[in-house]
Design an enzyme around this catalytic site. Structure first.
Site, short mmCIF file in Angstrom:
data_model
loop_
_atom_site.label_atom_id
_atom_site.label_comp_id
_atom_site.label_asym_id
_atom_site.label_seq_id
_atom_site.Cartn_x
_atom_site.Cartn_y
_atom_site.Cartn_z
N GLU A 243 1.70 -4.22 -12.20
CA GLU A 243 2.49 -3.55 -13.22
C GLU A 243 3.62 -2.73 -12.59
O GLU A 243 4.60 -2.41 -13.26
CB GLU A 243 1.61 -2.61 -14.05
N ASP B 183 -11.41 1.23 2.04
CA ASP B 183 -12.52 1.45 2.96
C ASP B 183 -13.77 0.72 2.46
O ASP B 183 -14.07 0.73 1.27
CB ASP B 183 -12.80 2.96 3.05
#
Length: 562
Positions: free
Chosen positions: A276, A227
């Site tokens: 990751e 957002d």
């Protein structure tokens, strides 16, 4: 802080999603936006919740979407419908708890649906523990450095620190009352006063959000919609803008509080975390920028994966304008290797079935119903055009039902905070947030047993899922057919270009492999070549046996040469 039981640790396979899509699924995915409070209510309190969403996941699978994006469900005082977050690691009780979130994610994965959650990093709630402590500790508190606290101007500090204006109207600053009862410092809030902006120059803010990312990734989510992704970094010194009616400047200029270059280093750090994990999770930016070219900066290879295409959303139903924004979008995304995105509606704008029912040029928040039949015809045609373009498409809940905006809500039932603040956004976002209808009858047309938090209009049931399922020519069946064809034909959605074909004025025609899309944006029938067999059309196409195709007004058709 969280007062809810922690979710159980996911099983080793919980984050592994078995889907038909290859790696980089997001490049041509269709992502469905769920506004939780208006989707489905499981407990009869009139407010949608996570268990309600979970119960309707099979509907979304059968619709044919690839992923579900959930608007905020975090613990919040709900001053701005959950975009004022008090605890980023807790679910607001009105929506359920962390166990419900965990169950929703698991069920979605079992249905080959991915889950994207909203993240609100520009500001917190004024009930966030950091902000409450900053107020309680008074001037000099180290917690105040995590927000933008400043002394006021004027003889007694009675004037705001600068001339910035809130997106919701009025000054972007509020003066606090200090613990001793005296008027004190001011804090920055680009939105409501209940939404103080974080200071992203402070290392603790970055540390906290990297931890929040890991929390939800460990829960198994497949990505984040960010957002106000353009708003985190403010210009050094918070300089005056030197202009009033600043809302009118948004989207036209780089503002000292929006689209600052410093945001990109934040997203490079976030991308390292995402990389990751092994499940192809993604970031999606809500980035209002002056140009598509600046939007492309957010999706460079080491930053975010997608960015909303607001320029496309705000384009009129006009062939020349649409072609220009399509070309510019594809040209801008190509150098950075990111997919284009296409969207027609969301929780902040008037539904496109109503926008297209009105004359162009009225903006994205419209107060009049317009010509309902015209708007629906154009909306259906616009959907087929959007789904034929290369890249990823977003569908806002209820648009597959052809829902119009509810433009006649009484003042006393409105809940959009911007509606109650003068000189800001129009504040008519409630109209696109009215709970969607599932059945023909019932206290809330199948939304729940206890009514709905915003009143639904009479006749809503005739637009419901039940009323449209299996009905030839219904908008819901059009969406189901279109998404089924798109999934079955890899030439739809893939790639980064279109081959434009010669077409009459007011008509768009392009080829993508064995597929041809023709969109008539005029108010009259047009005759074009029949580019093979009609796969799908938003209206009745005739004459194809003669080698020509007659498209009715405001109609899009898909052809195949195979």
């Amino acid at each position: 802080m969280s007062q809810q039981p922690a979710a159980p640790a996911p099983a080793p396979t919980a984050a592994v999603v078995t889907v038909a899509k290859p790696r980089d699924w997001w490049r041509d995915a269709v992502i469905y936006q769920v506004y939780p409070r208006s989707f489905a209510d499981s407990d009869g309190d009139g407010m949608g919740d996570l268990e309600g969403v979970r119960s309707r996941l099979p509907y979304l699978r059968d619709l044919g979407v690839d992923a579900v994006w959930l608007s905020p469900f975090y613990a919040s005082p709900q001053a701005d419908a959950g975009y004022d977050v008090a605890d980023y690691r807790a679910v607001d009780p009105m929506f359920g708890n962390l166990l419900d979130a965990d169950a929703l994610i698991r069920d979605a994965h079992g249905l080959n649906l991915r889950i994207i959650v909203d993240l609100v990093p520009n500001h917190s709630s004024d009930q966030h523990e950091w902000f409450k402590r900053a107020l309680a500790e008074g001037p000099g508190s180290s917690l105040r450095d995590r927000y933008h606290f400043r002394p006021g101007k004027g003889e007694n500090g009675e004037l705001p620190p600068n001339d910035w204006e809130s997106i919701f109207g009025g000054p972007a600053w509020t003066r606090v009352t200090e613990p001793d009862g005296t008027p004190g410092e001011w804090y920055l809030h680009l939105f409501a006063p209940e939404q103080p902006d974080f200071n992203w120059d402070h290392p603790a803010v970055g540390d906290e959000f990297r931890s929040i990312l890991r929390f939800w990734l460990d829960m198994g989510v497949d990505g984040f919609r960010i957002d106000v992704a353009h708003g985190l970094v403010k210009a050094d010194g918070l300089p005056d803008l030197g202009a009033h009616d600043q809302l009118k400047l948004l989207g036209n200029d780089v503002m000292p509080f929006f689209d600052q270059d410093g945001v990109h280093e934040i997203y490079r750090q976030w991308r390292l975390i995402l990389d990751e994990y092994s499940g192809d999770q993604i970031f999606v930016a809500e980035a209002w920028t002056p140009t598509i070219e600046r939007t492309a900066n957010y999706v460079r290879p080491d930053e975010l994966h997608q960015a909303f295409n607001f320029q496309y959303l705000s384009t009129a139903w006009d062939a020349a304008e649409l072609r220009e924004v399509i070309d510019r979008t594809l040209e801008s995304m190509r150098p950075v290797g990111a997919p284009a995105t296409w969207v027609l509606s969301n929780h902040d704008v008037t539904r496109h079935a109503t926008r297209f029912a009105n004359p162009p040029g009225l903006g994205t928040q419209i107060r009049t119903a317009g010509d309902r039949e015209l708007g629906l015809r154009r909306a259906r045609a616009a959907t087929l055009l959007m789904l034929a373009l290369p890249g990823s498409a977003y569908v806002y809940q209820g648009e597959e039902l052809g829902l119009p905006d509810v433009v006649d809500l009484a003042d006393e039932v409105r809940q959009d905070p911007a509606y109650f603040r003068g000189a800001g956004q129009d504040g008519f976002r409630d109209g696109c947030r009215v709970p969607i209808p599932w059945t023909r009858e019932g206290s809330s047309y199948g939304f729940g047993d206890g009514g709905s938090w915003l009143p639904q209009p009479a006749g809503w049931g005739e637009l419901s899922v039940a009323a449209q399922t299996g009905a030839p020519g219904s908008t819901l069946e059009l969406y189901r057919s279109a998404l089924g064809i798109r999934r079955a034909r890899p030439d739809l959605g893939a790639g980064d270009s279109v081959e434009w074909l010669k077409a009459p004025e007011g008509v768009l025609a392009f080829r993508r492999g064995e597929f041809v899309c023709v969109a008539n944006t005029t108010g009259e029938s047009v005759t074009t070549p029949a580019y093979g067999r009609v796969l799908l059309a938003s209206g009745e196409v005739t004459g194809t046996d003669s080698g020509e195709a007659k498209l009715p007004a405001d109609t899009t058709a898909w052809f195949t040469t195979a």
